[in-house]
Write an enzyme that holds these catalytic residues in place. Structure first.
Site, PDB file in Angstrom:
ATOM      1  N   ASN A 197       0.912  -1.169   0.000  1.00  0.00           N
ATOM      2  CA  ASN A 197       0.000   0.000   0.000  1.00  0.00           C
ATOM      3  C   ASN A 197       0.934   1.197   0.000  1.00  0.00           C
ATOM      4  OD1 ASN A 197      -2.745   0.793   2.311  1.00  0.00           O
ATOM      5  ND2 ASN A 197      -2.673   1.064   0.106  1.00  0.00           N
ATOM      6  N   ASN A 200      -7.077   9.974  -0.092  1.00  0.00           N
ATOM      7  CA  ASN A 200      -7.088   8.879  -1.056  1.00  0.00           C
ATOM      8  C   ASN A 200      -6.576   9.384  -2.403  1.00  0.00           C
ATOM      9  OD1 ASN A 200      -8.151   6.507   0.280  1.00  0.00           O
ATOM     10  ND2 ASN A 200     -10.124   7.574   0.389  1.00  0.00           N
ATOM     11  N   CYS A 255      -6.102   5.734   7.722  1.00  0.00           N
ATOM     12  CA  CYS A 255      -5.365   4.782   6.880  1.00  0.00           C
ATOM     13  C   CYS A 255      -4.353   4.068   7.775  1.00  0.00           C
ATOM     14  CB  CYS A 255      -4.650   5.544   5.762  1.00  0.00           C
ATOM     15  SG  CYS A 255      -3.648   4.476   4.716  1.00  0.00           S
ATOM     16  N   GLY A 256      -4.560   2.770   7.970  1.00  0.00           N
ATOM     17  CA  GLY A 256      -3.691   2.024   8.893  1.00  0.00           C
ATOM     18  C   GLY A 256      -2.274   1.867   8.351  1.00  0.00           C
ATOM     19  N   CYS A 290      -4.499  -3.368   2.921  1.00  0.00           N
ATOM     20  CA  CYS A 290      -5.275  -2.274   3.530  1.00  0.00           C
ATOM     21  C   CYS A 290      -5.214  -2.477   5.038  1.00  0.00           C
ATOM     22  CB  CYS A 290      -6.711  -2.322   3.019  1.00  0.00           C
ATOM     23  SG  CYS A 290      -7.774  -1.072   3.761  1.00  0.00           S
TER      24      CYS A 290
END
Ligand SMILES: N[C@H](CCC[C@H](N)C(=O)O)C(=O)O
Length: 259
Positions: free
Chosen positions: A13, A65, A74-75, A198
């Site tokens: 990510n 985003n 957002c982890g 995610c």
């Protein structure tokens, strides 16, 4: 204008990170964020993250985003900004920072970041899916043929369908590998495509699996397209607390872009 940035990735990510402590970045410029995240005309990333000063915490995280819109937590981006803050010398081995969903404690050891996530007090159980919010909204559903799914098509149908519609949700497809290990593929809202992992999504999957009694373990391994993540937690009554998302977060390159 020349803009300095750093590129980070957490289990695939990927994010553009900008040190915005001097407020150089025009924060409401949706078109600019979209342009910077574009994989053909820009740097290319799933999202863009600003690191800013905060009066009461080591720093503040602002997340966008790749569609250009500011979004919820957002982890994986949280893990990357901890690595970035360590690189900048703002923090050493631990930190408490603030993001859109509240404060987060984290530790860093080498390139492994362990990030505390917000507590979860509500899990909606439906016939063929579970919905919960781990800082971002997540739809979790099982899939036996997880390798063959057309994530973009099937994920978009759920993300834009009832009950989510325009506001949407992230969509996670899960396959059990063993008692405490699951494979996850995720369609991300605001990227509008599959991402290689995610963070808030795997956190949602780990809690959902425990809630559904698919695992009795409070330490779950999630195999994602971009690598492996670990989620640990405590169940207190009907809530989940002391939730940690652990995995690698690394700097890929530093750059300057004209914009
Ligand atoms: N796309 C998500 C935010 C980023 C989540 C993901 N990148 C993570 O690591 O948690 C949303 O708009 O709800």
């Amino acid at each position: 204008m020349k803009l300095s940035f750093y590129k980070y990735q957490g289990t695939g990510n990927d994010f553009v990170l900008i040190d915005n402590r001097q407020h150089i970045f025009s924060k409401n410029d949706t078109k600019l964020v979209r342009q910077l995240c574009d994989r053909k005309f820009g740097i290319g990333a799933d999202g863009l993250i600003l690191l800013e000063n905060d009066d009461a915490h080591d720093f503040k995280m602002v997340y966008y985003n790749s569609d250009g819109n500011e979004s919820t937590m957002c982890g994986n981006g949280g893990r990357c900004i901890v690595a970035f803050a360590n690189f900048l010398g703002i923090i050493n081995r631990e930190t408490t920072f603030v993001a859109i969903d509240g404060t987060h404690y984290a530790t860093i050891e080498g390139d492994v970041v362990n990030l505390q996530m917000q507590e979860v007090t509500e899990i909606e159980t439906h016939a063929d899916y579970v919905f919960l919010d781990t800082g971002s909204p997540h739809h979790v559903t099982f899939s036996e043929n997880i390798s063959q799914i057309d994530i973009k098509t099937e994920g978009a149908a759920i993300r834009y369908g009832a009950p989510y519609f325009e506001e949407g949700a992230n969509v996670n497809f899960v396959k059990k590998l063993s008692d405490a290990e699951f494979r996850v593929r995720t369609y991300e809202r605001g990227v509008e495509d599959e991402t290689l992992s995610c963070g808030t999504g795997v956190t949602a999957v780990a809690l959902a699996m425990h809630h559904l009694k698919e695992t009795a373990s409070t330490h779950v391994v999630l195999q994602v397209e971009g690598g492996m993540l670990e989620v640990s937690f405590e169940r207190v009554g009907t809530s989940y607390k002391n939730i940690f998302l652990k995995g690698k977060a690394t700097q890929v390159f530093k750059g300057e872009i004209l914009c």
